[in-house]
Design an enzyme around this catalytic site. Structure first.
Site, mmCIF file in Angstrom:
data_model
loop_
_atom_site.group_PDB
_atom_site.id
_atom_site.type_symbol
_atom_site.label_atom_id
_atom_site.label_comp_id
_atom_site.label_asym_id
_atom_site.label_seq_id
_atom_site.Cartn_x
_atom_site.Cartn_y
_atom_site.Cartn_z
ATOM 1 N N CYS A 102 0.984 -1.173 -0.085
ATOM 2 C CA CYS A 102 0.086 -0.056 0.081
ATOM 3 C C CYS A 102 1.001 1.167 0.099
ATOM 4 O O CYS A 102 1.640 1.423 0.776
ATOM 5 C CB CYS A 102 -0.945 0.011 1.082
ATOM 6 S SG CYS A 102 -1.856 1.484 1.230
ATOM 7 N N ARG A 228 -8.294 -2.596 -11.205
ATOM 8 C CA ARG A 228 -8.913 -1.745 -11.661
ATOM 9 C C ARG A 228 -9.585 -2.282 -12.991
ATOM 10 O O ARG A 228 -10.702 -1.627 -13.133
ATOM 11 C CB ARG A 228 -8.200 -0.460 -12.045
ATOM 12 C CG ARG A 228 -7.743 0.246 -10.724
ATOM 13 C CD ARG A 228 -6.451 1.194 -10.989
ATOM 14 N NE ARG A 228 -5.417 0.413 -11.409
ATOM 15 C CZ ARG A 228 -4.448 0.995 -11.853
ATOM 16 N NH1 ARG A 228 -4.265 2.154 -12.040
ATOM 17 N NH2 ARG A 228 -3.259 0.442 -12.229
HETATM 18 C C1 LIG Z 1 -9.119 1.941 -5.060
HETATM 19 C C2 LIG Z 1 -7.954 0.957 -4.673
HETATM 20 C C3 LIG Z 1 -7.897 0.508 -3.537
HETATM 21 C C4 LIG Z 1 -6.812 -0.526 -3.291
HETATM 22 N N1 LIG Z 1 -6.484 -1.007 -1.870
HETATM 23 C C5 LIG Z 1 -5.788 -1.894 -1.716
HETATM 24 C C6 LIG Z 1 -5.762 -2.722 -0.545
HETATM 25 O O1 LIG Z 1 -6.530 -2.567 0.393
HETATM 26 N N2 LIG Z 1 -4.726 -3.828 -0.390
HETATM 27 C C7 LIG Z 1 -3.880 -4.213 -1.295
HETATM 28 O O2 LIG Z 1 -3.053 -4.836 -1.096
HETATM 29 N N3 LIG Z 1 -3.656 -3.301 -2.601
HETATM 30 C C8 LIG Z 1 -4.779 -2.378 -2.780
HETATM 31 N N4 LIG Z 1 -4.827 -1.622 -4.070
HETATM 32 C C9 LIG Z 1 -3.910 -2.118 -5.076
HETATM 33 C C10 LIG Z 1 -4.528 -3.205 -5.931
HETATM 34 O O3 LIG Z 1 -4.501 -4.443 -5.244
HETATM 35 C C11 LIG Z 1 -3.638 -3.313 -7.214
HETATM 36 O O4 LIG Z 1 -2.367 -4.082 -6.658
HETATM 37 C C12 LIG Z 1 -3.400 -2.406 -8.000
HETATM 38 O O5 LIG Z 1 -4.528 -1.603 -8.193
HETATM 39 C C13 LIG Z 1 -2.667 -2.732 -9.534
HETATM 40 O O6 LIG Z 1 -3.538 -3.632 -9.978
HETATM 41 P P1 LIG Z 1 -4.565 -3.277 -11.479
HETATM 42 O O7 LIG Z 1 -3.470 -2.595 -12.447
HETATM 43 O O8 LIG Z 1 -4.907 -4.310 -11.865
HETATM 44 O O9 LIG Z 1 -5.578 -2.309 -10.791
HETATM 45 C C14 LIG Z 1 -5.856 -0.788 -4.135
HETATM 46 C C15 LIG Z 1 -5.981 -0.178 -5.683
HETATM 47 C C16 LIG Z 1 -7.125 0.735 -5.601
HETATM 48 C C17 LIG Z 1 -7.089 1.248 -7.093
#
Ligand SMILES: Cc1cc2nc3c(=O)[nH]c(=O)nc-3n(C[C@H](O)[C@H](O)[C@H](O)COP(=O)(O)O)c2cc1C
Length: 329
Positions: A102, A228
């Protein structure tokens, strides 16, 4: 095909990423229904659980429709982590995941989340203490590629966490400094996969069957995680599952999209402890995401942010379908 994380069997398709304030129970159930093979809770503070925060308890509950599911914890103190794991086990999660990725200041400032990428020793201690406390429940860790471009250390971190007893590692191929900008580095995920024996879950920018297959091929990963790319699009999991099975895939029609959007709204309302109006406030962003990418969607998406009842959502969905149909004539 399946992948074992400890004693938990997960279908080798695509899994839902943990996303605070987005991937709540209703969202997870929708993604599961449309083909996600595994889901993770929103992150929960280890310390918050130890101080028996009421909200954290509701975040840890696992319903049968969500399984297999991980509950994700964040924290920077091994003792609190051990205690939090014991408490979380009362909710019988299939897996416990620790957040070491995070990037937000509020979390990083406490030494948790991606701050742990700068402190591999502490990250290992936290993992060891969680593993000890978790007994037979597997403990996994979600990391980034590194803190910044000058300190890419996912390989070293993953090896240390494997030695500390982690049952799998998720790698989001971005540094902390990147937050969510730029593109995810696929090569670092490949490097981690080649450095450890435990399963590696690859994450970053996957939003279609094509990008998912590319991730599997380029990294050799065991599972692909989508965040996302599932916004207003639980269908992405169905698309991936059918493509991996070699089946023909028919994308949802606009009518089906709106039906599923309304199904999601009903689930949010029925799971909320708040009034329908307040639940709809939380549902607005989801409604708007389902309308993304269509003719006139900017205007409709704006109108989603004014929804305050389910009946209004039905009316808006009908209007949206009529507009798209009129374009087909
Ligand atoms: C709105 C939002 C909230 C997120 N909350 C968490 C979380 O609680 N724990 C975590 O490990 N990653 C969190 N992430 C990161 C995502 O799990 C992921 O690693 C990141 O969005 C990249 O993946 P993507 O390109 O498929 O979105 C969050 C991402 C977004 C956009």
């Amino acid at each position: 095909m399946t992948v074992n994380i400890g004693n938990v069997l997960i279908e080798k398709t695509a899994v839902l990423a943990p996303m605070a304030s987005v991937a709540d129970r209703a969202y997870r159930i929708m993604c599961k229904k449309y083909g996600a093979s595994y889901v993770t809770s929103e992150m929960v503070s280890a310390k918050g659980i130890c101080y028996s925060d009421r909200k954290t308890a509701s975040l840890c509950t696992v319903t049968p429709e969500e399984r297999p599911m991980a509950v994700q914890l964040f924290g920077s103190e091994p003792d609190f982590m051990a205690e939090a794991v014991k408490i979380v086990l009362e909710y019988s999660p299939d897996i416990i995941d620790i957040n070491m990725g995070c990037p937000v200041h509020k979390v990083v400032n406490t030494g948790a989340g991606s701050a742990l990428m700068k402190n591999i020793k502490l990250a290992s201690e936290i993992t060891e203490s969680a593993v000890k406390s978790a007994g037979n429940t597997p403990v996994t860790v979600k990391i980034r590629s590194g803190w910044n471009a000058e300190s890419i250390n996912a390989v070293e971190m993953a090896k240390a966490l494997e030695s500390s007893g982690a049952s799998a590692i998720t790698v989001h191929g971005r540094t902390r400094e990147q937050f969510y900008t730029g593109t995810a580095d696929i090569d670092i995920i490949w490097q981690v996969k080649n450095a450890v024996k435990i399963p590696v879950i690859a994450n970053g920018d996957v939003n279609s069957a094509e990008s998912c297959i590319n991730m599997y091929e380029k990294t050799g990963c065991d599972l692909v995680m989508i965040g996302r790319g599932s916004y207003g699009n639980p269908f992405v999991f169905r698309e991936i599952a059918s493509c991996l099975k070699g089946e023909n895939y028919t994308p949802p029609t606009v009518e089906e999209r709106m039906e599923v959007m309304l199904e999601h709204m009903r689930l949010i309302i029925s799971m909320s402890e708040k009034t329908e109006e307040l639940a709809m406030h939380e549902a607005r962003k989801h409604a708007s995401w389902y309308m993304n990418g269509f003719y006139g969607s900017a205007k409709f998406r704006g109108r989603c942010y004014m929804l305050s009842s389910y009946a209004e959502a039905v009316g808006l969905a009908e209007e949206f379908v009529r507009l798209q149909r009129s374009r087909r004539l």
